[in-house]
Design a protein around this motif. Structure first.
Motif, PDB file in Angstrom:
ATOM      1  N   ASN A  98     -15.306  -0.675 -10.417  1.00  0.00           N
ATOM      2  CA  ASN A  98     -15.141  -2.056  -9.988  1.00  0.00           C
ATOM      3  C   ASN A  98     -16.347  -2.848 -10.490  1.00  0.00           C
ATOM      4  O   ASN A  98     -17.166  -2.310 -11.236  1.00  0.00           O
ATOM      5  CB  ASN A  98     -14.976  -2.162  -8.461  1.00  0.00           C
TER       6      ASN A  98
ATOM      7  N   ARG B 122     -13.281 -11.601  -8.223  1.00  0.00           N
ATOM      8  CA  ARG B 122     -14.585 -11.284  -8.807  1.00  0.00           C
ATOM      9  C   ARG B 122     -15.662 -12.256  -8.313  1.00  0.00           C
ATOM     10  O   ARG B 122     -16.720 -11.847  -7.836  1.00  0.00           O
ATOM     11  CB  ARG B 122     -14.512 -11.367 -10.334  1.00  0.00           C
TER      12      ARG B 122
ATOM     13  N   ASN C 242      -6.095  -7.423  -9.699  1.00  0.00           N
ATOM     14  CA  ASN C 242      -7.156  -7.492  -8.685  1.00  0.00           C
ATOM     15  C   ASN C 242      -6.549  -7.493  -7.279  1.00  0.00           C
ATOM     16  O   ASN C 242      -5.339  -7.704  -7.122  1.00  0.00           O
ATOM     17  CB  ASN C 242      -8.009  -8.742  -8.915  1.00  0.00           C
TER      18      ASN C 242
ATOM     19  N   ASP D 276      -6.086  -9.526 -15.431  1.00  0.00           N
ATOM     20  CA  ASP D 276      -6.754  -9.587 -14.132  1.00  0.00           C
ATOM     21  C   ASP D 276      -5.789  -9.807 -12.974  1.00  0.00           C
ATOM     22  O   ASP D 276      -6.225 -10.025 -11.844  1.00  0.00           O
ATOM     23  CB  ASP D 276      -7.822 -10.689 -14.148  1.00  0.00           C
TER      24      ASP D 276
ATOM     25  N   GLU E  68     -16.676  -6.190 -18.859  1.00  0.00           N
ATOM     26  CA  GLU E  68     -15.588  -5.210 -18.924  1.00  0.00           C
ATOM     27  C   GLU E  68     -14.907  -5.204 -20.281  1.00  0.00           C
ATOM     28  O   GLU E  68     -14.582  -4.136 -20.818  1.00  0.00           O
ATOM     29  CB  GLU E  68     -14.563  -5.474 -17.820  1.00  0.00           C
TER      30      GLU E  68
ATOM     31  N   GLU F  89     -13.825  -4.940  -3.477  1.00  0.00           N
ATOM     32  CA  GLU F  89     -14.097  -4.067  -4.620  1.00  0.00           C
ATOM     33  C   GLU F  89     -13.224  -4.429  -5.833  1.00  0.00           C
ATOM     34  O   GLU F  89     -12.499  -3.592  -6.377  1.00  0.00           O
ATOM     35  CB  GLU F  89     -13.908  -2.603  -4.230  1.00  0.00           C
ATOM     36  N   PRO F  90     -13.311  -5.662  -6.285  1.00  0.00           N
ATOM     37  CA  PRO F  90     -12.454  -6.090  -7.394  1.00  0.00           C
ATOM     38  C   PRO F  90     -12.968  -5.615  -8.745  1.00  0.00           C
ATOM     39  O   PRO F  90     -14.062  -5.057  -8.859  1.00  0.00           O
ATOM     40  CB  PRO F  90     -12.552  -7.616  -7.307  1.00  0.00           C
ATOM     41  N   GLY F  91     -12.169  -5.876  -9.770  1.00  0.00           N
ATOM     42  CA  GLY F  91     -12.626  -5.660 -11.123  1.00  0.00           C
ATOM     43  C   GLY F  91     -12.226  -4.356 -11.753  1.00  0.00           C
ATOM     44  O   GLY F  91     -11.476  -3.559 -11.193  1.00  0.00           O
ATOM     45  N   TYR F  92     -12.755  -4.138 -12.930  1.00  0.00           N
ATOM     46  CA  TYR F  92     -12.409  -3.058 -13.833  1.00  0.00           C
ATOM     47  C   TYR F  92     -10.899  -2.968 -14.016  1.00  0.00           C
ATOM     48  O   TYR F  92     -10.287  -1.910 -13.907  1.00  0.00           O
ATOM     49  CB  TYR F  92     -13.018  -1.731 -13.410  1.00  0.00           C
ATOM     50  N   THR F  93     -10.312  -4.119 -14.285  1.00  0.00           N
ATOM     51  CA  THR F  93      -8.869  -4.215 -14.527  1.00  0.00           C
ATOM     52  C   THR F  93      -8.551  -3.782 -15.950  1.00  0.00           C
ATOM     53  O   THR F  93      -9.432  -3.660 -16.800  1.00  0.00           O
ATOM     54  CB  THR F  93      -8.397  -5.662 -14.300  1.00  0.00           C
TER      55      THR F  93
ATOM     56  N   GLU G 180     -22.511  -1.792  -2.442  1.00  0.00           N
ATOM     57  CA  GLU G 180     -21.312  -0.992  -2.151  1.00  0.00           C
ATOM     58  C   GLU G 180     -21.152  -0.666  -0.672  1.00  0.00           C
ATOM     59  O   GLU G 180     -20.053  -0.318  -0.225  1.00  0.00           O
ATOM     60  CB  GLU G 180     -21.338   0.325  -2.940  1.00  0.00           C
TER      61      GLU G 180
END
Length: 425
Positions: A70, A128, A120, A117, A236, A91-95, A85
């Motif tokens: 993420n 994000r 998410n 995205d 990313e 914990e958004p992201g790393y799409t 954390e």
């Protein structure tokens, strides 16, 4: 209150060490005046916008790759604490970054990727920026987490606030698409519809932020922290391409912050030695019914003249974009452009992306894909170069946009003869 400053609670006046990671101060984008990290958003000297300045340590690809899947894998590059954390968040992201061979063939492009995205937590990239804003609001001990929004941001703020256990209040234009209204109201009982467009809602939020104690408006008084979340899109993309930058990227423009921060992310990666320094072109996408930046680019202006929004792409309908002039600068400096398309072209592009790549995008994504098509047709985009287009949200949020375009191909009786007669085989 003084310009660009908001009152904060007594508890927030002492900020813990490391609250903002490697961020060291705020700096004015116009006159370079600096001030301490805090809930400030306008320069006290010239009233220009503030952004975060960092003192980055040496950072390796391996350190980033060892992080969570993420946006917190990039926490060393964001204004968040090292223990981010541990704080409840979405914990958004790393799409996903998808190779779009079918769409590329349709448009005549040699090498095309879609950064999607829509996957998410609340189905837009706004998760994000809200995650970074939420971290700042916690560190300031804010009692209310709030925003003015064209829809997606309201969804993200309401959901993130619920997850974090902080009171949320979100303000939207009263004519917003129903799915976006529901997607906010389900997370918070404090959804406020305002008669007016987004610029009216934003003005109201600014007034409230200046008068109410302890309110963190993500895109007003904690905007410098909020905006940094958009950088993670750029990080990313570079990482998912094998730690390299694309030759061309097409990005939707509402306030313009996403485009400016993706560019900032690319520049940071270059300076840190994480990617090769190479030229790349940045393109901005707007809908004709709200295209002040595109108009300025086309006319060769150095200022962006506000417009009254009138488009189905409501998530891009900001008539007076805060980062508009910076979008112009970046697109011109990189050899890119800003272009716009009609609402009908937005609808067609939504269907095009869905039927070539299986991605159902909202009107903002339709705008971006439609502008990509227009850039190819007008020769502004090089079809031989590697290109990335960003899809910022899911089509289930703007169903009305394509409701009249897509329907059953046939309605038949439950018999084989009826199937044959329909000509589907």
């Amino acid at each position: 209150m003084t310009g660009g400053q908001v009152s904060i609670t007594a508890e927030a006046k002492t900020i813990r060490d490391g609250a903002f990671g490697n961020a060291v101060e705020l700096v004015c984008r116009e006159c370079s005046t600096t001030r301490e990290l805090g809930p400030h958003y306008a320069c006290h000297e010239c009233f220009g916008p503030l952004e975060i300045k960092y003192d980055f340590p040496a950072i390796t690809r391996e350190q980033i790759e060892a992080g969570p899947a993420n946006i917190w894998r990039y926490k060393a590059l964001l204004p968040v604490p090292d223990d981010i954390e541990l704080s409840p968040n979405l914990e958004p992201g790393y799409t996903r970054l998808l190779k779009a061979n079918n769409l590329a063939a349709e448009l005549g492009l040699k090498n095309l990727w879609v950064k999607d995205d829509s996957t998410n937590p609340t189905n837009s990239f706004k998760d994000r920026v809200v995650a970074c804003a939420l971290s700042a609001a916690r560190e300031f001990n804010s009692k209310v987490f709030a925003c003015p929004s064209t829809g997606n941001l309201a969804n993200a703020v309401a959901a993130a606030g619920a997850r974090a256990g902080i009171r949320t209040v979100v303000f939207i234009p009263s004519n917003l698409e129903t799915p976006k209204v529901i997607n906010s109201a389900v997370y918070t009982e404090n959804l406020v519809a305002v008669d007016g467009n987004y610029d009216d809602v934003n003005k109201l939020a600014s007034e409230i932020a200046g008068e109410e104690d302890g309110w963190a408006f993500v895109n007003v008084n904690v905007r410098p922290f909020y905006a940094e979340g958009s950088k993670t899109l750029g990080y990313e993309i570079a990482e998912q391409l094998g730690w390299r930058l694309p030759d061309q990227i097409v990005i939707p423009v509402a306030s313009g912050s996403q485009l400016t921060k993706v560019h900032k992310a690319f520049q940071e990666l270059i300076k840190l030695g994480l990617v090769e320094d190479k030229p790349y072109k940045v393109f901005g996408a707007q809908a004709t019914g709200c295209s002040p930046v595109s108009e300025a680019f086309r006319e060769g202006w150095d200022v962006v003249r506000p417009q009254k929004p009138d488009t189905i792409a409501k998530s891009l309908a900001i008539g007076n974009p805060a980062d508009g002039i910076y979008v112009l600068d970046i697109c011109r400096e990189t050899g890119g452009a800003v272009a716009d398309i009609t609402d009908d072209e937005v609808r067609d592009a939504i269907v095009l992306l869905a039927r070539t790549e299986g991605i159902f995008t909202e009107t903002a994504g339709g705008t971006t894909v439609g502008v990509l098509k227009k850039l190819v047709e007008t020769g502004l985009l090089d079809t031989e170069l590697e290109t990335v287009v960003i899809n910022t949200g899911h089509g289930l949020k703007t169903l009305d946009a394509v409701a009249d375009l897509v329907r059953p191909a046939a309605t038949i009786a439950p018999t084989y003869d009826a199937f044959v007669a329909a000509g589907i085989a």
